[in-house]
Design an enzyme around this catalytic site. Structure first.
Site, short mmCIF file in Angstrom:
data_model
loop_
_atom_site.label_atom_id
_atom_site.label_comp_id
_atom_site.label_asym_id
_atom_site.label_seq_id
_atom_site.Cartn_x
_atom_site.Cartn_y
_atom_site.Cartn_z
N HIS A 1 -1.28 1.43 -4.41
CA HIS A 1 -2.03 0.55 -5.31
C HIS A 1 -3.45 0.31 -4.84
CE1 HIS A 1 1.89 -0.33 -7.11
NE2 HIS A 1 1.19 -0.64 -8.18
N GLY A 2 -3.70 0.45 -3.58
CA GLY A 2 -5.08 0.23 -3.14
C GLY A 2 -5.23 0.39 -1.65
#
Lengths: 357, 481
Positions: B321-322
């Site tokens: 996700h990041g």
């Protein structure tokens, strides 16, 4: 799916799309016709304001017209050459000819929420007319050095921005403007509601000549400078402290993701170009309300960096810089401001006094 | 191009749709596929064409590896090269600065950051292609046509933010004869699903975004009510934003008679964290299960090994996700919760359903704080506020009725001023919470769409209000992943 079902679904889709497009078409026609802030038609009101100002009269009324278009009307129709101009955001609107102690013909072109590109576009209008003003006062907000400003106000003067870019860089520049087309306003709820309101009031374009500033509307003086509506100015009496608190949030909104000085090269090339053309450039930094300034400087040191950068640039280029974002430098207190960004009469007056321009 | 843009709704989608079925009607099926592929490239490049060569290069690379895997069956080195190539691309664009920052912290290297702009959708099209290579290796997928392969990867409804698809579930649909002609039921369902998604995004998610952004990004401190309003706003915003996007993807795909896999199944109704991951971003969970968890040993290994695999899988989900430590913490929190749930299950002590739901929802809500916060300081600010450590301010109107609470340190005044909230804030949060708890999931709703007057009114109201409310600057949260 049987034949009957197919016919039913087909009918359902046809009716659905028909209703949707009919309603959207009706909304679009309504918005185009009413057009309460003159997005689609050059507003006759703009010519009324321009001609009144040229006759030396003050014009009062709402200020939510197409300000970019208004500046174009002013430059193109001014009866004589304008020698000194102010270009800036609403924070520059309070700079008046009488504060500057000048005999030169003067006009203040400041526009709501203007960006650096707006400022350049207005000078581009003069370029198109064939003569640049002799003195140009650039009212610079810190946010003008932030990349990806919301360039929403100056659509009608974009060609003039391009024109000045071509003059500066000697070639056509591809501008990638991340902003909406004016035709999107045709089916925009916000604009529809504004138009409904305008129709209800039937006075959305009520502009009138006034002899006094004590009216509950924005008043534009013949030199283009603006007095905010009495209602806006009166908010001060409710106490500047809460306004400043609100202001911190407003400033934070402007300062979000603002960690580096952008647009530097564009700005410098612009100023250098103007000076090469023989125009005198003056940089003006309008102060921020003291409480809001103290709060914001803790979080966004970029404000100070920008001011330092501008001082450095001005001294290197031998350009006059007046004002400061820091209100203390001119001993301003909260009561000298009517909101967190905009000073009263005294602010521009004190900063410019003593300077023979 | 954004689904919630005038350009997509009024120009791109109708034009691509009309030409696609026109070509199919003329029996030009290959031309129809080429048209759809080129349109998808246009869709991707509309915003910023700079990364079009990257997508094209990635497709050619994977098509080449896939073709070689079809020729030299069960060739592990080829598969490894393919996976490394894909992960390398992802690591370079998404994680380089994260690694450099980490390295600079641990050592004295002081390397400069690369500041690489993340190509939109890279996490999605990379995972889709890794899945294809693994499936080809396992001989459960095969694709000999470059056009078909390019269409599979770029088909615009899923290209930017999923769902993450498998070759075998999508590509046969393009070849069914009945899918080459207009299907009015699919069009009605597709339009309904698209309008519902647009409504979720434009009306619900974007409204909640204001309070979530103010709370996370601007407020310096948050009181109890403000912190809860902030976290709940984001929890709902994320769900309506991403599920709205997915609905629009599924809806626009259905217009072309292609059914994409569902990605959400009312996740906030979950009764455990395990249940939540069966309902939230289903295609990502499926990918991680099939291509990470099971290859690591799945449930066939010893219990401590299973627990470790779970933690590792969720660490990777967090990182997917990041590239940031807050995402790592978020992933690990979910991993730990799953481990705890697994251990608890062995005690055979069951909570009442309502309590299970309450605990699960609150855990998910608190964990989202790390997911959303840019820094740990921001996360701490929200979490300490939620624990009441920054005091509690209730609306002034309640000062008479609840005046006794003053003894407990409760103040009365502007209860949501730091997030610029008002009476609408709690009302909307409650309404949207109830919608997500009680209302049907999109797939159930669309399955029930019949060509009757009521549905016509609902469709027209939903689509009209969304179009009129459209904002040109609203991006999707999941684009940044």
């Amino acid at each position: 799916m049987g034949r009957d079902d197919r016919i039913k679904y087909k009918g359902w889709i046809t009716y659905g799309l028909l209703v949707v497009f009919t309603v959207l078409a009706m909304v679009a026609v309504f918005n185009y016709k009413v057009d309460s802030i003159g997005i689609f038609h050059t507003d006759k009101g703009l010519f009324f304001i321009a001609s009144s100002l040229f006759k030396g009269k003050m014009v009062a009324g709402p200020i939510n017209y197409n300000e970019g278009e208004f500046q174009r009307v002013i430059v193109e129709n001014s009866p004589g050459p304008i020698d000194m101009v102010v270009v800036g955001s609403s924070r520059g609107m309070g700079v008046r000819k009488r504060f500057l102690r000048t005999e030169k013909s003067f006009f203040n072109h400041s526009m709501t929420a203007a960006t650096l590109e707006d400022l350049m576009a207005i000078i581009g209008l003069y370029l198109a007319k064939g003569r640049l003003p002799r003195t140009i006062i650039l009212c610079l907000d810190p946010w003008m050095f932030k990349e990806k400003n919301n360039l929403t106000k100056w659509q009608s003067i974009v060609p003039y921005y391009k024109k000045i870019l071509v003059e500066i860089y000697g070639k056509d520049i591809e501008i990638n403007l991340n902003r909406r087309s004016k035709y999107q306003e045709l089916i925009n709820l916000e604009y529809t509601l504004a138009n409904i309101k305008a129709v209800k009031k039937k006075k959305s374009k009520k502009l009138y000549i006034t002899e006094t500033m004590e009216v509950n509307d924005f008043v534009r003086e013949p030199d283009g400078s603006v007095h905010f509506s009495r209602g806006t100015r009166r908010e001060k009496s409710e106490g500047t402290q809460p306004l400043a608190q609100l202001g911190v949030r407003g400033l934070e909104h402007y300062s979000k993701d603002f960690y580096a000085i952008m647009n530097q090269r564009l700005f410098e090339d612009f100023v250098i170009y103007l000076r090469k053309q023989g125009s005198e450039v003056i940089l003006y930094l309008h102060p921020i309300e003291p409480i809001a300034y103290e709060r914001i400087k803790e979080k966004y040191s970029i404000m100070m960096e920008i001011e330092n950068y501008l001082h450095h640039f001005a001294s290197n280029q031998n350009v006059l810089l007046l004002g400061s974002y820091d209100p203390k430098k001119y001993n301003f207190v909260s009561s000298d401001f009517f909101d967190y960004l905009h000073g009263d009469e005294i602010v521009a007056k004190r900063i410019f006094e003593g300077h023979q321009l | 191009m954004l689904f919630n843009s005038y350009a997509f709704i009024f120009c791109f989608l109708p034009f691509v749709f009309i030409v696609y079925f026109f070509l199919n009607r003329k029996k030009l099926t290959l031309a129809a596929k080429i048209w759809l592929t080129l349109s998808s490239f246009f869709f991707y490049g509309y915003w910023n064409p700079i990364y079009l060569p990257l997508v094209a290069g990635s497709i050619l690379f994977n098509y080449g590896i896939g073709s070689a895997l079809l020729k030299f069956r069960k060739n592990s080195p080829l598969l490894i090269i393919g996976i490394i190539g894909n992960l390398g691309l992802l690591i370079y664009f998404k994680y380089m600065d994260f690694f450099i920052t980490g390295l600079n912290t641990l050592t004295d290297f002081n390397l400069s950051l690369l500041h690489i702009v993340l190509p939109i959708g890279i996490s999605f099209f990379t995972f889709t292609q890794i899945a294809y290579l693994v499936d080809t290796y396992k001989e459960s997928a095969q694709e000999y046509s470059l056009i078909n392969y390019a269409l599979f990867v770029t088909f615009f409804p899923h290209l930017l933010a999923g769902p993450i698809i498998h070759h075998k579930e999508i590509m046969p649909q393009f070849d069914y004869r009945r899918n080459k002609v207009l299907n009015y039921r699919h069009i009605a369902q597709g339009l309904s699903l698209f309008s519902l998604g647009l409504f979720k995004k434009v009306i619900i998610a974007d409204t909640l975004a204001t309070w979530a952004n103010n709370g996370f990004d601007y407020a310096t401190t948050l009181t109890f009510c403000e912190a809860w309003a902030t976290s709940l706003s984001f929890t709902l915003q994320l769900y309506f934003d991403f599920s709205g996007y997915t609905d629009m993807a599924l809806g626009s795909s259905l217009l072309f008679n292609i059914k994409l896999p569902f990605n959400f199944n009312s996740p906030y109704k979950a009764l455990s964290v395990q249940d939540f991951w069966r309902r939230w971003h289903i295609t990502l969970s499926r990918f991680m299960r099939d291509y990470v968890y099971i290859p690591l040993g799945g449930n066939r290994v010893s219990e401590p090994h299973i627990l470790f695999n779970l933690l590792l899988t969720f660490l990777l989900i967090g990182l997917w996700h990041g590239a940031g430590w807050t995402f790592v913490v978020w992933g690990l929190l979910h991993g730990c919760a799953l481990i705890l749930g697994r251990v608890w299950k062995k005690t055979h002590v069951n909570f009442p359903r309502l309590l299970s739901w309450f605990l699960t929802f609150n855990f998910v809500n608190a964990a989202w704080v790390f997911f959303r916060a840019r820094t740990f300081t921001d996360a701490t600010k929200v979490l300490t506020g939620m624990c009441g450590m920054n005091g509690m301010v209730l609306p002034e109107k309640l000062s008479h009725t609840l005046s006794g609470l003053r003894e407990w340190g409760v103040e009365f005044g502007l209860s949501l001023k730091n997030i610029e909230g008002d009476i609408k804030t709690p009302l909307m949060i409650i309404v949207f919470l109830l919608l997500s708890f009680l209302y049907k999931n999109s797939d159930e709703w669309v399955a029930g769409v019949r060509p009757n007057f009521l549905n016509l009114v609902i469709f027209c109201t939903v689509i009209l209000s969304s179009i009129l409310y459209l904002s040109p600057y609203s991006e999707y949260l999941y684009f940044r992943f």
